[in-house]
Write a protein that holds these residues in place. Structure first.
Motif, mmCIF file in Angstrom:
data_model
loop_
_atom_site.group_PDB
_atom_site.id
_atom_site.type_symbol
_atom_site.label_atom_id
_atom_site.label_comp_id
_atom_site.label_asym_id
_atom_site.label_seq_id
_atom_site.Cartn_x
_atom_site.Cartn_y
_atom_site.Cartn_z
ATOM 1 N N ARG A 11 4.893 -10.540 -3.166
ATOM 2 C CA ARG A 11 5.627 -9.741 -2.176
ATOM 3 C C ARG A 11 4.658 -9.127 -1.172
ATOM 4 N N PRO A 12 4.168 -9.932 -0.230
ATOM 5 C CA PRO A 12 3.179 -9.403 0.718
ATOM 6 C C PRO A 12 3.726 -8.304 1.620
ATOM 7 N N ALA A 13 4.997 -8.336 1.957
ATOM 8 C CA ALA A 13 5.557 -7.276 2.803
ATOM 9 C C ALA A 13 5.567 -5.951 2.048
ATOM 10 N N GLN A 14 5.935 -5.974 0.769
ATOM 11 C CA GLN A 14 5.935 -4.746 -0.026
ATOM 12 C C GLN A 14 4.511 -4.238 -0.212
ATOM 13 N N ARG A 15 3.562 -5.152 -0.430
ATOM 14 C CA ARG A 15 2.145 -4.762 -0.540
ATOM 15 C C ARG A 15 1.708 -4.069 0.751
ATOM 16 N N LEU A 16 2.084 -4.643 1.895
ATOM 17 C CA LEU A 16 1.743 -4.055 3.184
ATOM 18 C C LEU A 16 2.322 -2.647 3.321
ATOM 19 N N VAL A 23 -2.475 4.599 3.419
ATOM 20 C CA VAL A 23 -3.469 4.868 4.456
ATOM 21 C C VAL A 23 -2.962 5.928 5.433
ATOM 22 N N ARG A 24 -1.666 5.945 5.696
ATOM 23 C CA ARG A 24 -1.120 7.010 6.560
ATOM 24 C C ARG A 24 -1.256 8.365 5.883
ATOM 25 N N ALA A 25 -1.039 8.400 4.580
ATOM 26 C CA ALA A 25 -1.155 9.663 3.837
ATOM 27 C C ALA A 25 -2.614 10.116 3.751
ATOM 28 N N ASP A 26 -3.535 9.149 3.673
ATOM 29 C CA ASP A 26 -4.958 9.457 3.584
ATOM 30 C C ASP A 26 -5.717 8.425 4.406
ATOM 31 N N PRO A 27 -5.974 8.711 5.691
ATOM 32 C CA PRO A 27 -6.662 7.747 6.553
ATOM 33 C C PRO A 27 -8.037 7.323 6.033
ATOM 34 N N ARG A 28 -8.601 8.080 5.120
ATOM 35 C CA ARG A 28 -9.896 7.718 4.524
ATOM 36 C C ARG A 28 -9.697 7.271 3.075
ATOM 37 N N LEU A 29 -8.555 6.655 2.807
ATOM 38 C CA LEU A 29 -8.216 6.211 1.450
ATOM 39 C C LEU A 29 -9.429 5.541 0.799
ATOM 40 N N PRO A 30 -9.864 6.055 -0.338
ATOM 41 C CA PRO A 30 -11.065 5.510 -0.980
ATOM 42 C C PRO A 30 -10.913 4.045 -1.399
ATOM 43 N N LEU A 61 -10.468 -3.421 5.826
ATOM 44 C CA LEU A 61 -9.076 -3.536 5.388
ATOM 45 C C LEU A 61 -8.263 -2.333 5.867
ATOM 46 N N ARG A 62 -8.847 -1.138 5.803
ATOM 47 C CA ARG A 62 -8.175 0.063 6.289
ATOM 48 C C ARG A 62 -7.821 -0.094 7.776
ATOM 49 N N ALA A 63 -8.743 -0.641 8.565
ATOM 50 C CA ALA A 63 -8.489 -0.869 9.996
ATOM 51 C C ALA A 63 -7.390 -1.917 10.187
ATOM 52 N N ALA A 64 -7.379 -2.950 9.361
ATOM 53 C CA ALA A 64 -6.324 -3.976 9.438
ATOM 54 C C ALA A 64 -4.965 -3.367 9.106
ATOM 55 N N VAL A 65 -4.924 -2.521 8.089
ATOM 56 C CA VAL A 65 -3.675 -1.848 7.715
ATOM 57 C C VAL A 65 -3.175 -1.007 8.886
ATOM 58 N N THR A 66 -4.080 -0.316 9.554
ATOM 59 C CA THR A 66 -3.705 0.514 10.698
ATOM 60 C C THR A 66 -3.123 -0.344 11.824
#
Length: 191
Positions: A11-16, A23-30, A61-66
């Motif tokens: 389920r790639p959409a759910q993963r996204l 990442v929205r909740a924590d832009p510096r998600l560890p 990956l964080r930048a890609a998610v954004t």
């Protein structure tokens, strides 16, 4: 980098959605938190060690998610489609079947098995959203409309377009609107 083959399937959409909300909740998600989310969606633990998924990989990956989150907050179908096409072109997405790490054959839409985490995630996420848009003929995701909530959601069910991330947010919004109407009615009858 693979899809889950457990009971709920790939389920790639759910993963996204889950990564985007994290990442929205924590832009510096560890890195470790990102690795846990990826593992929850079927990524092999050996691929998620610091050697296979480094701090630099997590940053990319964080930048890609954004970048994908910008599409998830787009409400106009045409603009979303154009944004998805741009993302797919940028990551060199091309469909191919892949079988690795004990997983059955499944679809990948990246440059190859050696694609970086960000390219892989962008390609898979954009492809999943493009498929949802194609299947539904419209944007099938969104940001919760409830005041004070900005949770992203998938709205792929039948019927009218979804506006809330959960029944609880929908109920709170309906109750608040009802109370506003009652106060307005009471104010207009008192004068």
């Amino acid at each position: 980098m693979s899809g889950s083959t457990t009971g709920r399937g790939f389920r790639p959409a759910q993963r996204l959605i889950e990564l985007a909300n994290a990442v929205r909740a924590d832009p510096r998600l560890p890195r470790d938190a990102m690795a846990r989310l990826l593992a929850d969606h079927g990524e092999h633990p050996d691929d998620l060690t610091e050697h296979g998924f480094s701090a630099a990989d997590a940053d990319e990956l964080r930048a890609a998610v954004t970048r994908l989150t910008a599409v998830l907050t787009e409400t106009d179908t045409d603009r979303a489609a154009h944004a998805l096409n741009e993302l797919l072109a940028r990551c060199g997405a091309r469909p191919r079947l892949s079988r690795h790490d004990g997983h059955p054959w499944h679809l990948h839409v990246d440059r190859g098995d050696d694609a970086g985490w960000a390219d892989w995630f962008t390609a898979a996420g954009a492809h999943a959203l493009a498929q949802l848009l194609s299947d539904n003929g419209r944007v099938a995701w969104g940001e919760c409309a409830a005041p004070g909530c900005a949770t992203l959601y998938l709205g792929t069910g039948p019927g009218t377009r979804r506006r809330y991330c959960s029944p609880a947010c929908a109920s709170r919004a309906r109750v608040a609107a009802h109370r506003r109407r009652r106060r307005k009615e009471q104010g207009s009858t008192a004068g």
